[in-house]
Motif scaffolding. Structure first.
Motif, PDB file in Angstrom:
ATOM      1  N   GLU A 116       0.828  -1.205   0.000  1.00  0.00           N
ATOM      2  CA  GLU A 116       0.000   0.000   0.000  1.00  0.00           C
ATOM      3  C   GLU A 116       0.863   1.257   0.000  1.00  0.00           C
ATOM      4  O   GLU A 116       0.513   2.242  -0.668  1.00  0.00           O
ATOM      5  CB  GLU A 116      -0.922  -0.016   1.217  1.00  0.00           C
ATOM      6  CG  GLU A 116      -2.008  -1.084   1.127  1.00  0.00           C
ATOM      7  CD  GLU A 116      -2.833  -1.193   2.396  1.00  0.00           C
ATOM      8  OE1 GLU A 116      -2.491  -0.478   3.372  1.00  0.00           O
ATOM      9  OE2 GLU A 116      -3.802  -1.965   2.425  1.00  0.00           O
ATOM     10  N   ARG A 117       1.971   1.235   0.744  1.00  0.00           N
ATOM     11  CA  ARG A 117       2.872   2.394   0.746  1.00  0.00           C
ATOM     12  C   ARG A 117       3.459   2.622  -0.644  1.00  0.00           C
ATOM     13  O   ARG A 117       3.569   3.761  -1.105  1.00  0.00           O
ATOM     14  CB  ARG A 117       3.999   2.187   1.755  1.00  0.00           C
ATOM     15  CG  ARG A 117       3.564   2.337   3.211  1.00  0.00           C
ATOM     16  CD  ARG A 117       4.772   2.513   4.116  1.00  0.00           C
ATOM     17  NE  ARG A 117       5.645   1.362   4.083  1.00  0.00           N
ATOM     18  CZ  ARG A 117       5.542   0.313   4.887  1.00  0.00           C
ATOM     19  NH1 ARG A 117       4.569   0.262   5.784  1.00  0.00           N
ATOM     20  NH2 ARG A 117       6.387  -0.695   4.808  1.00  0.00           N
ATOM     21  N   ALA A 118       3.825   1.522  -1.308  1.00  0.00           N
ATOM     22  CA  ALA A 118       4.388   1.634  -2.650  1.00  0.00           C
ATOM     23  C   ALA A 118       3.353   2.189  -3.629  1.00  0.00           C
ATOM     24  O   ALA A 118       3.679   3.021  -4.488  1.00  0.00           O
ATOM     25  CB  ALA A 118       4.875   0.268  -3.124  1.00  0.00           C
ATOM     26  N   GLU A 119       2.112   1.721  -3.476  1.00  0.00           N
ATOM     27  CA  GLU A 119       1.058   2.217  -4.366  1.00  0.00           C
ATOM     28  C   GLU A 119       0.780   3.692  -4.128  1.00  0.00           C
ATOM     29  O   GLU A 119       0.562   4.451  -5.073  1.00  0.00           O
ATOM     30  CB  GLU A 119      -0.215   1.390  -4.160  1.00  0.00           C
ATOM     31  CG  GLU A 119      -0.102  -0.040  -4.673  1.00  0.00           C
ATOM     32  CD  GLU A 119      -1.335  -0.871  -4.359  1.00  0.00           C
ATOM     33  OE1 GLU A 119      -2.171  -0.389  -3.558  1.00  0.00           O
ATOM     34  OE2 GLU A 119      -1.451  -1.979  -4.901  1.00  0.00           O
ATOM     35  N   ARG A 120       0.773   4.092  -2.846  1.00  0.00           N
ATOM     36  CA  ARG A 120       0.560   5.515  -2.542  1.00  0.00           C
ATOM     37  C   ARG A 120       1.690   6.369  -3.105  1.00  0.00           C
ATOM     38  O   ARG A 120       1.465   7.454  -3.659  1.00  0.00           O
ATOM     39  CB  ARG A 120       0.436   5.722  -1.034  1.00  0.00           C
ATOM     40  CG  ARG A 120      -0.884   5.242  -0.451  1.00  0.00           C
ATOM     41  CD  ARG A 120      -1.088   5.801   0.948  1.00  0.00           C
ATOM     42  NE  ARG A 120      -0.083   5.318   1.883  1.00  0.00           N
ATOM     43  CZ  ARG A 120      -0.200   4.216   2.604  1.00  0.00           C
ATOM     44  NH1 ARG A 120      -1.290   3.473   2.507  1.00  0.00           N
ATOM     45  NH2 ARG A 120       0.755   3.846   3.446  1.00  0.00           N
ATOM     46  N   ALA A 121       2.914   5.853  -2.962  1.00  0.00           N
ATOM     47  CA  ALA A 121       4.064   6.595  -3.487  1.00  0.00           C
ATOM     48  C   ALA A 121       4.002   6.701  -5.006  1.00  0.00           C
ATOM     49  O   ALA A 121       4.312   7.741  -5.589  1.00  0.00           O
ATOM     50  CB  ALA A 121       5.354   5.901  -3.068  1.00  0.00           C
ATOM     51  N   SER A 122       3.542   5.600  -5.622  1.00  0.00           N
ATOM     52  CA  SER A 122       3.427   5.603  -7.080  1.00  0.00           C
ATOM     53  C   SER A 122       2.364   6.593  -7.536  1.00  0.00           C
ATOM     54  O   SER A 122       2.576   7.363  -8.484  1.00  0.00           O
ATOM     55  CB  SER A 122       3.086   4.200  -7.578  1.00  0.00           C
ATOM     56  OG  SER A 122       2.930   4.181  -8.982  1.00  0.00           O
ATOM     57  N   ARG A 123       1.220   6.608  -6.834  1.00  0.00           N
ATOM     58  CA  ARG A 123       0.148   7.542  -7.212  1.00  0.00           C
ATOM     59  C   ARG A 123       0.551   8.997  -6.987  1.00  0.00           C
ATOM     60  O   ARG A 123       0.202   9.878  -7.775  1.00  0.00           O
ATOM     61  CB  ARG A 123      -1.117   7.214  -6.417  1.00  0.00           C
ATOM     62  CG  ARG A 123      -1.815   5.942  -6.872  1.00  0.00           C
ATOM     63  CD  ARG A 123      -3.208   5.863  -6.276  1.00  0.00           C
ATOM     64  NE  ARG A 123      -3.179   5.735  -4.837  1.00  0.00           N
ATOM     65  CZ  ARG A 123      -3.161   4.588  -4.191  1.00  0.00           C
ATOM     66  NH1 ARG A 123      -3.159   3.453  -4.869  1.00  0.00           N
ATOM     67  NH2 ARG A 123      -3.137   4.544  -2.869  1.00  0.00           N
ATOM     68  N   SER A 124       1.295   9.210  -5.912  1.00  0.00           N
ATOM     69  CA  SER A 124       1.672  10.588  -5.602  1.00  0.00           C
ATOM     70  C   SER A 124       2.656  11.160  -6.612  1.00  0.00           C
ATOM     71  O   SER A 124       2.786  12.376  -6.749  1.00  0.00           O
ATOM     72  CB  SER A 124       2.282  10.663  -4.189  1.00  0.00           C
ATOM     73  OG  SER A 124       3.508   9.947  -4.139  1.00  0.00           O
ATOM     74  N   SER A 125       3.366  10.240  -7.305  1.00  0.00           N
ATOM     75  CA  SER A 125       4.351  10.718  -8.282  1.00  0.00           C
ATOM     76  C   SER A 125       3.749  10.895  -9.673  1.00  0.00           C
ATOM     77  O   SER A 125       4.419  11.362 -10.591  1.00  0.00           O
ATOM     78  CB  SER A 125       5.521   9.727  -8.361  1.00  0.00           C
ATOM     79  OG  SER A 125       5.086   8.476  -8.851  1.00  0.00           O
ATOM     80  N   VAL A 126       2.479  10.491  -9.856  1.00  0.00           N
ATOM     81  CA  VAL A 126       1.821  10.598 -11.156  1.00  0.00           C
ATOM     82  C   VAL A 126       1.473  12.048 -11.469  1.00  0.00           C
ATOM     83  O   VAL A 126       0.956  12.779 -10.613  1.00  0.00           O
ATOM     84  CB  VAL A 126       0.541   9.735 -11.184  1.00  0.00           C
ATOM     85  CG1 VAL A 126      -0.279  10.021 -12.436  1.00  0.00           C
ATOM     86  CG2 VAL A 126       0.916   8.263 -11.125  1.00  0.00           C
ATOM     87  N   ARG A 127       1.735  12.453 -12.709  1.00  0.00           N
ATOM     88  CA  ARG A 127       1.421  13.821 -13.142  1.00  0.00           C
ATOM     89  C   ARG A 127       0.121  13.817 -13.942  1.00  0.00           C
ATOM     90  O   ARG A 127      -0.254  12.835 -14.561  1.00  0.00           O
ATOM     91  CB  ARG A 127       2.563  14.378 -14.005  1.00  0.00           C
ATOM     92  CG  ARG A 127       3.881  14.503 -13.261  1.00  0.00           C
ATOM     93  CD  ARG A 127       4.972  15.006 -14.168  1.00  0.00           C
ATOM     94  NE  ARG A 127       4.716  16.377 -14.617  1.00  0.00           N
ATOM     95  CZ  ARG A 127       5.527  17.026 -15.468  1.00  0.00           C
ATOM     96  NH1 ARG A 127       6.599  16.432 -15.988  1.00  0.00           N
ATOM     97  NH2 ARG A 127       5.246  18.270 -15.818  1.00  0.00           N
ATOM     98  N   SER A 128      -0.555  14.922 -13.927  1.00  0.00           N
ATOM     99  CA  SER A 128      -1.805  15.058 -14.677  1.00  0.00           C
ATOM    100  C   SER A 128      -1.503  15.482 -16.111  1.00  0.00           C
ATOM    101  O   SER A 128      -0.404  15.960 -16.421  1.00  0.00           O
ATOM    102  CB  SER A 128      -2.715  16.093 -14.019  1.00  0.00           C
ATOM    103  OG  SER A 128      -2.127  17.382 -14.106  1.00  0.00           O
ATOM    104  N   ALA A 129      -2.491  15.317 -16.976  1.00  0.00           N
ATOM    105  CA  ALA A 129      -2.306  15.674 -18.386  1.00  0.00           C
ATOM    106  C   ALA A 129      -2.006  17.150 -18.557  1.00  0.00           C
ATOM    107  O   ALA A 129      -1.244  17.553 -19.452  1.00  0.00           O
ATOM    108  CB  ALA A 129      -3.563  15.296 -19.170  1.00  0.00           C
ATOM    109  N   SER A 130      -2.579  17.969 -17.693  1.00  0.00           N
ATOM    110  CA  SER A 130      -2.386  19.424 -17.820  1.00  0.00           C
ATOM    111  C   SER A 130      -0.980  19.870 -17.430  1.00  0.00           C
ATOM    112  O   SER A 130      -0.616  21.030 -17.650  1.00  0.00           O
ATOM    113  CB  SER A 130      -3.411  20.163 -16.958  1.00  0.00           C
ATOM    114  OG  SER A 130      -3.260  19.802 -15.595  1.00  0.00           O
TER     115      SER A 130
END
Length: 234
Positions: A116-130
């Motif tokens: 879960e920590r890895a998934e949260r870290a992965s999501r937090s590093s995702v950038r939006s299209a804008s």
């Protein structure tokens, strides 16, 4: 007179035999008292209570019963000890099983928390299209770089596999017979307008729509890739 067998009673202990011998000597008057060894042999060979002089029977019975009581007490102690040892063994086995189960639960919990920590870290590093500046055109390397920043790290390879098969990373790919368009071959391509009005020219908008579609219909890009492998469409 009762013919009760005394063999197996261990007729008398050394002390009891000596006492019986003394009584025999006194009772006979003229017969010398037998020594301990001879009397023990004589007593050991006796098979019937009737064969023992009447005056000695009570002493022999008392000695035999005492030995029997001692033997029974020893057997009871041994049985009790065995029972205690068996109970301790069973309890130790139960304790070991409980400890093993607790350790496995703890490891599973730690593994889940790490995931879960890895998934949260992965999501937090995702950038939006804008977050990406609009360009007039994009190379395959640039489109792939954008996708790496928008798709969670543990899902990127699955997303990439689908895009490779659908469009070979060509954001302007068009299927004239079906009307499918773009990186993920949305059908029709106009569906991607929900992610942005520039869906025809901006790969970031197409990636955003494709990711939302895969998450919504299959749970994740890897779920979509599993379906694609089985059906060759998604």
């Amino acid at each position: 007179m009762s013919r009760i067998s005394v063999r197996g009673f261990a007729v008398a202990s050394a002390t009891a035999v000596t006492t019986v011998g003394a009584v025999v000597g006194v009772a006979s008057g003229s017969t010398p008292a037998a020594d301990d060894n001879n009397f023990e042999a004589t007593a050991a060979d006796t098979t019937l209570l009737a064969d023992i002089p009447a005056g000695q029977q009570a002493q022999v019975q008392t000695a035999s019963l005492t030995q029997q009581a001692d033997a029974q007490a020893s057997a009871a102690d041994a049985a009790a000890k065995k029972s205690v040892e068996e109970a301790a063994r069973i309890q130790a086995a139960k304790d070991a099983k409980s400890k093993k189960a607790a350790a496995e639960d703890r490891l599973e919990k730690e593994r889940q928390e790490k995931k879960e920590r890895a998934e949260r870290a992965s999501r937090s590093s995702v950038r939006s299209a804008s977050a990406f500046a609009t360009q007039s055109s994009y190379t395959v390397a640039e489109v792939q770089a954008m996708a790496r920043q928008m798709v969670p790290g543990d899902q990127f390879q699955c997303f990439s596999n689908i895009v490779n098969h659908e469009s070979t990373w060509n954001y302007r790919a068009s299927n004239p017979s079906s009307g499918a368009y773009g990186l993920v071959q949305a059908l029709p391509g106009s569906k991607m307008s929900s992610a942005g009005a520039d869906w025809q020219t901006n790969p970031a908008t197409q990636i955003k729509w494709g990711l939302n579609y895969m998450d919504g219909r299959y749970g994740s890009p890897c779920g979509a890739w599993s379906f694609w492998q089985a059906n060759h469409w998604y």
